[in-house]
Write an enzyme that holds these catalytic residues in place. Sequence first.
Site, PDB file in Angstrom:
ATOM      1  N   HIS A  91      -3.088  31.589 -66.344  1.00 10.08           N
ATOM      2  CA  HIS A  91      -2.398  30.633 -67.580  1.00 10.08           C
ATOM      3  C   HIS A  91      -2.673  30.920 -68.877  1.00 10.08           C
ATOM      4  O   HIS A  91      -3.843  31.291 -69.290  1.00 10.08           O
ATOM      5  CB  HIS A  91      -2.586  29.415 -66.974  1.00 10.08           C
ATOM      6  CG  HIS A  91      -2.201  28.937 -65.812  1.00 10.08           C
ATOM      7  ND1 HIS A  91      -0.737  28.346 -65.643  1.00 10.08           N
ATOM      8  CD2 HIS A  91      -2.747  29.002 -64.483  1.00 10.08           C
ATOM      9  CE1 HIS A  91      -0.679  27.915 -64.601  1.00 10.08           C
ATOM     10  NE2 HIS A  91      -1.512  28.232 -63.756  1.00 10.08           N
ATOM     11  N   ALA A 138     -19.970  41.241 -53.155  1.00  9.70           N
ATOM     12  CA  ALA A 138     -19.348  40.300 -52.379  1.00  9.70           C
ATOM     13  C   ALA A 138     -19.359  38.970 -53.410  1.00  9.70           C
ATOM     14  O   ALA A 138     -20.422  38.674 -53.661  1.00  9.70           O
ATOM     15  CB  ALA A 138     -20.034  39.742 -51.228  1.00  9.70           C
TER      16      ALA A 138
END
Length: 156
Positions: A91, A138
């Site tokens: 955005h 991770a």
Amino acid sequence: MLRFFFLGFLYLRQSKLFSKIRRDSFIVRGAKIHPTVDIKSGARIFGSRNCVIGRDCFLGPNVKLYCYYEKIVLGDGVIIAEGTKIISHNHIYKNLDIPIKDQGYEAKKIVIHDGVWIGLDAKILAGVEIGEGAIISAGAVVTKDVAAFTIVGGVP
């Protein structure tokens, strides 16, 4: 030069050539995916016409590639673990007088070079280039370029 094959959703379900793409994966027409790619259950590619996946790549279960507005390019031998999201748009939030939802999107190409390993549930955001042989741990959120043969982790 690599040879890529243009895929359509129905063609994936009938083809023995692409037998490593699981039946419940969702890939619409236009993706350029090498036939040696292994795509596991639940993987999704949104905006497939902007997706290029090289030779011998692995997309684990529930990996999501969001390439509606700009390309996502995966080199050869890229490993992407379960739950990872790669998003080539964001955005726009520059004007404080306009709600963010009304300012539109900013799209930037993502390039992931050969031999990269991306760990479980990592997030790769718009405009990032990840160098050859890099490792993304991770849960990492990657917002900036990663140099070749570098290990990165964490949330900015």
